[in-house]
Scaffold this active site. Structure first.
Site, PDB file in Angstrom:
ATOM      1  N   SER A 125       0.840  -1.199   0.000  1.00 15.50           N
ATOM      2  CA  SER A 125       0.000   0.000   0.000  1.00 15.50           C
ATOM      3  C   SER A 125       0.873   1.247   0.000  1.00 15.50           C
ATOM      4  O   SER A 125       1.988   1.238   0.547  1.00 15.50           O
ATOM      5  CB  SER A 125      -0.852  -0.023   1.270  1.00 15.50           C
ATOM      6  OG  SER A 125      -1.421   1.240   1.493  1.00 15.50           O
ATOM      7  N   TYR A 150      -2.119  -1.143  10.811  1.00 13.20           N
ATOM      8  CA  TYR A 150      -2.313  -1.729   9.475  1.00 13.20           C
ATOM      9  C   TYR A 150      -1.145  -1.371   8.558  1.00 13.20           C
ATOM     10  O   TYR A 150      -0.563  -2.226   7.894  1.00 13.20           O
ATOM     11  CB  TYR A 150      -3.637  -1.227   8.871  1.00 13.20           C
ATOM     12  CG  TYR A 150      -3.736  -1.485   7.379  1.00 13.20           C
ATOM     13  CD1 TYR A 150      -3.988  -2.769   6.909  1.00 13.20           C
ATOM     14  CD2 TYR A 150      -3.553  -0.451   6.449  1.00 13.20           C
ATOM     15  CE1 TYR A 150      -4.050  -3.017   5.532  1.00 13.20           C
ATOM     16  CE2 TYR A 150      -3.616  -0.698   5.097  1.00 13.20           C
ATOM     17  CZ  TYR A 150      -3.866  -1.979   4.637  1.00 13.20           C
ATOM     18  OH  TYR A 150      -3.921  -2.220   3.284  1.00 13.20           O
ATOM     19  N   LYS A 154       1.977  -3.743   6.569  1.00 11.90           N
ATOM     20  CA  LYS A 154       2.425  -3.728   5.161  1.00 11.90           C
ATOM     21  C   LYS A 154       3.939  -3.498   5.119  1.00 11.90           C
ATOM     22  O   LYS A 154       4.661  -4.153   4.381  1.00 11.90           O
ATOM     23  CB  LYS A 154       1.692  -2.624   4.381  1.00 11.90           C
ATOM     24  CG  LYS A 154       0.210  -2.883   4.201  1.00 11.90           C
ATOM     25  CD  LYS A 154      -0.039  -4.127   3.384  1.00 11.90           C
ATOM     26  CE  LYS A 154      -1.503  -4.477   3.271  1.00 11.90           C
ATOM     27  NZ  LYS A 154      -1.732  -5.845   2.783  1.00 11.90           N
TER      28      LYS A 154
HETATM   29  P1  NAD Z   1     -10.938  -7.474   1.209  1.00 10.90           P
HETATM   30  O1  NAD Z   1     -11.136  -7.533   2.673  1.00 10.90           O
HETATM   31  O2  NAD Z   1     -12.113  -7.205   0.345  1.00 10.90           O
HETATM   32  O3  NAD Z   1     -10.258  -8.842   0.708  1.00 10.90           O
HETATM   33  C1  NAD Z   1      -9.406  -9.607   1.529  1.00 10.90           C
HETATM   34  C2  NAD Z   1      -9.887 -11.051   1.441  1.00 10.90           C
HETATM   35  O4  NAD Z   1      -9.018 -11.849   2.255  1.00 10.90           O
HETATM   36  C3  NAD Z   1     -11.311 -11.250   1.973  1.00 10.90           C
HETATM   37  O5  NAD Z   1     -12.052 -11.982   1.027  1.00 10.90           O
HETATM   38  C4  NAD Z   1     -11.129 -12.045   3.265  1.00 10.90           C
HETATM   39  O6  NAD Z   1     -12.188 -12.947   3.481  1.00 10.90           O
HETATM   40  C5  NAD Z   1      -9.809 -12.760   2.972  1.00 10.90           C
HETATM   41  N1  NAD Z   1      -9.050 -13.117   4.167  1.00 10.90           N
HETATM   42  C6  NAD Z   1      -8.767 -12.342   5.251  1.00 10.90           C
HETATM   43  N2  NAD Z   1      -8.020 -13.028   6.123  1.00 10.90           N
HETATM   44  C7  NAD Z   1      -7.816 -14.259   5.586  1.00 10.90           C
HETATM   45  C8  NAD Z   1      -7.106 -15.407   5.993  1.00 10.90           C
HETATM   46  N3  NAD Z   1      -6.477 -15.450   7.192  1.00 10.90           N
HETATM   47  N4  NAD Z   1      -7.105 -16.496   5.191  1.00 10.90           N
HETATM   48  C9  NAD Z   1      -7.756 -16.483   3.997  1.00 10.90           C
HETATM   49  N5  NAD Z   1      -8.441 -15.423   3.555  1.00 10.90           N
HETATM   50  C10 NAD Z   1      -8.470 -14.323   4.341  1.00 10.90           C
HETATM   51  O7  NAD Z   1      -9.778  -6.415   0.924  1.00 10.90           O
HETATM   52  P2  NAD Z   1      -9.314  -5.760  -0.455  1.00 10.90           P
HETATM   53  O8  NAD Z   1      -9.740  -4.352  -0.463  1.00 10.90           O
HETATM   54  O9  NAD Z   1      -9.664  -6.640  -1.581  1.00 10.90           O
HETATM   55  O10 NAD Z   1      -7.746  -5.758  -0.212  1.00 10.90           O
HETATM   56  C11 NAD Z   1      -6.932  -6.844  -0.645  1.00 10.90           C
HETATM   57  C12 NAD Z   1      -5.512  -6.608  -0.191  1.00 10.90           C
HETATM   58  O11 NAD Z   1      -5.068  -5.353  -0.712  1.00 10.90           O
HETATM   59  C13 NAD Z   1      -5.353  -6.524   1.326  1.00 10.90           C
HETATM   60  O12 NAD Z   1      -4.136  -7.129   1.674  1.00 10.90           O
HETATM   61  C14 NAD Z   1      -5.305  -5.042   1.581  1.00 10.90           C
HETATM   62  O13 NAD Z   1      -4.607  -4.734   2.746  1.00 10.90           O
HETATM   63  C15 NAD Z   1      -4.574  -4.545   0.340  1.00 10.90           C
HETATM   64  N6  NAD Z   1      -4.852  -3.135   0.034  1.00 10.90           N
HETATM   65  C16 NAD Z   1      -6.140  -2.716  -0.115  1.00 10.90           C
HETATM   66  C17 NAD Z   1      -6.408  -1.374  -0.378  1.00 10.90           C
HETATM   67  C18 NAD Z   1      -7.825  -0.885  -0.522  1.00 10.90           C
HETATM   68  O14 NAD Z   1      -8.026   0.329  -0.490  1.00 10.90           O
HETATM   69  N7  NAD Z   1      -8.828  -1.734  -0.687  1.00 10.90           N
HETATM   70  C19 NAD Z   1      -5.348  -0.450  -0.500  1.00 10.90           C
HETATM   71  C20 NAD Z   1      -4.035  -0.915  -0.348  1.00 10.90           C
HETATM   72  C21 NAD Z   1      -3.801  -2.276  -0.082  1.00 10.90           C
END
Ligand code: NAD
Ligand code: UDP
Length: 338
Positions: A125, A150, A154
């Protein structure tokens, strides 16, 4: 066929990435414990793509479950999305955030190493840059002080992956630093469905538009920006998804640790987003100006040259299509996947 394991593939970014991977001809295996998503997403990915995906409702921190997946499949590359992602929640639940976000990566890499799978694309991120004043943010900038647990997870994941490569340079590690992913697949069948009360601008706008939230509070209009509101680099989630496909392609033939910003390189203010969104839906959104949100920076946008040159990828969808596709999803699914 090349098999790609997608941890967290039922989530917001993961589900869109699965569509792009399937479109590009990869076989997709989703591992997701559904802690922040629903099984319906997997059906919808298949419906949109017309292809089958293999799904495991497993925990990415559970080595025994991971073992089963790696024993059954000939995995070429892993995209690791699984983890917790709510900034505000991480301040109140630091133990959960450090435990889940670090253990998933450690277990995954342990099992990958055992099965000689050494290609990984990791969801990082822009938050790892901390509160830099110099824009655009470039991949070689020193990492900053994160403002919440959080962000530190990362930062630590990046460190762990880099140390794994230090110990064994045959690993190919891509660290993708996302800016602000928004929007949805143009079908309106998949999109962002946050649990609980959202904190991010787009989900708040969308839920205000369908009446789930009474009004948008604009967090400060006294920033040193042209209209006084905060500026961010919003990127369409399908552009982000295509960025992952470009990253997987390169990761498969690379070695080393490669870092890429995934953003558009352009910033929009809260008021610009609000106006574009109101134009998209044809009505006004109730809103009021509130105080600044602690920890917010005035301006944040990506340097995009490295991804363009090395991944041959560039975001192409504009802010209007982000608003249109987000609204198409929310208006068809006012209560998400429920
Ligand atoms: P999200 O919560 O929609 O997706 C994460 C998925 O991981 C979910 O489906 C959840 O059920 C699954 N999950 C969580 N813990 C788990 C585990 N222990 N085992 C198996 N599955 C598990 O989030 P997102 O927005 O799709 O983000 C995806 C990744 O991108 C994350 O790592 C997040 O930190 C990173 N990210 C997101 C953003 C954003 O703005 N959405 C920005 C920067 C980074
Ligand atoms: N924002 C806002 N009201 C909200 C949520 C967000 O004014 O209810 C502003 C926030 O201050 C920032 C921008 O919208 O300037 C994007 O915020 P978001 O939380 O979506 O992304 P982040 O700040 O994490 O990049």
């Amino acid at each position: 066929m090349t098999e790609i394991l997608v941890t967290g593939g039922a989530g917001y970014i993961g589900s869109h990435t699965c569509i792009s991977l399937l479109d590009a001809g990869y076989d997709v295996i989703i591992l997701d414990n559904l802690s922040n998503s629903r099984f319906a997403v997997v059906s919808r990915i298949q419906e949109i793509s017309g292809k089958t995906v293999t799904f495991y409702p497993y925990d990415a921190a559970n080595e025994l479950e991971l073992e089963k997946v790696f024993a059954r499949h000939d995995i070429s590359c892993v995209i690791h999305f699984a983890g917790k992602k709510a900034v505000g929640e991480s301040v109140h639940m630091p133990i959960d955030y450090y435990r889940i976000n670090l253990n998933t990566t450690l277990s995954l890499c342990t099992v990958m190493q055992k099965h000689n799978v050494k290609n990984i694309v990791f969801s990082s991120s822009a938050t790892v840059y901390g509160t830099s004043d110099i824009m655009p943010l470039q991949e070689d900038f020193p990492l900053g002080e994160c403002t919440n647990p959080y962000g530190w997870t990362k930062w630590m994941n990046e460190r762990i992956l880099r140390d794994i490569w230090n110990s064994d340079p045959s690993w190919s590690i891509h660290l993708l630093r996302y800016f602000n992913p928004v929007g949805a697949h143009s079908s309106g069948r998949i999109g962002e469905d946050p649990l609980g009360i959202p904190n991010n601008l787009f989900p708040i706008l969308l839920q205000t538009a369908v009446g789930r939230i009474p009004k948008l509070i604009i967090h400060g209009n006294d920033y040193p920006t042209p209209d006084g509101t905060g500026i961010r680099d919003y990127i369409h989630v399908m552009d982000l998804a295509e960025g992952h496909v470009a990253s997987v392609k390169k990761c498969l033939s690379d070695s080393g640790v490669n870092i890429f910003n995934l953003g558009t390189g352009k910033g929009y203010s809260v008021l610009e987003i609000l106006t574009t969104f109101e134009k998209t839906i044809g009505r006004r959104i109730p809103c009021e100006i509130g105080p600044r949100r602690p920890g917010d920076v005035a301006i944040c946008y990506a340097g995009t040259q490295k991804a363009e040159t090395e991944l041959h990828w560039k975001a192409s969808r504009d802010i209007l299509s982000m608003c249109k596709d987000a609204w198409n999803w929310q208006s068809q699914n006012p209560f998400g996947y429920e």
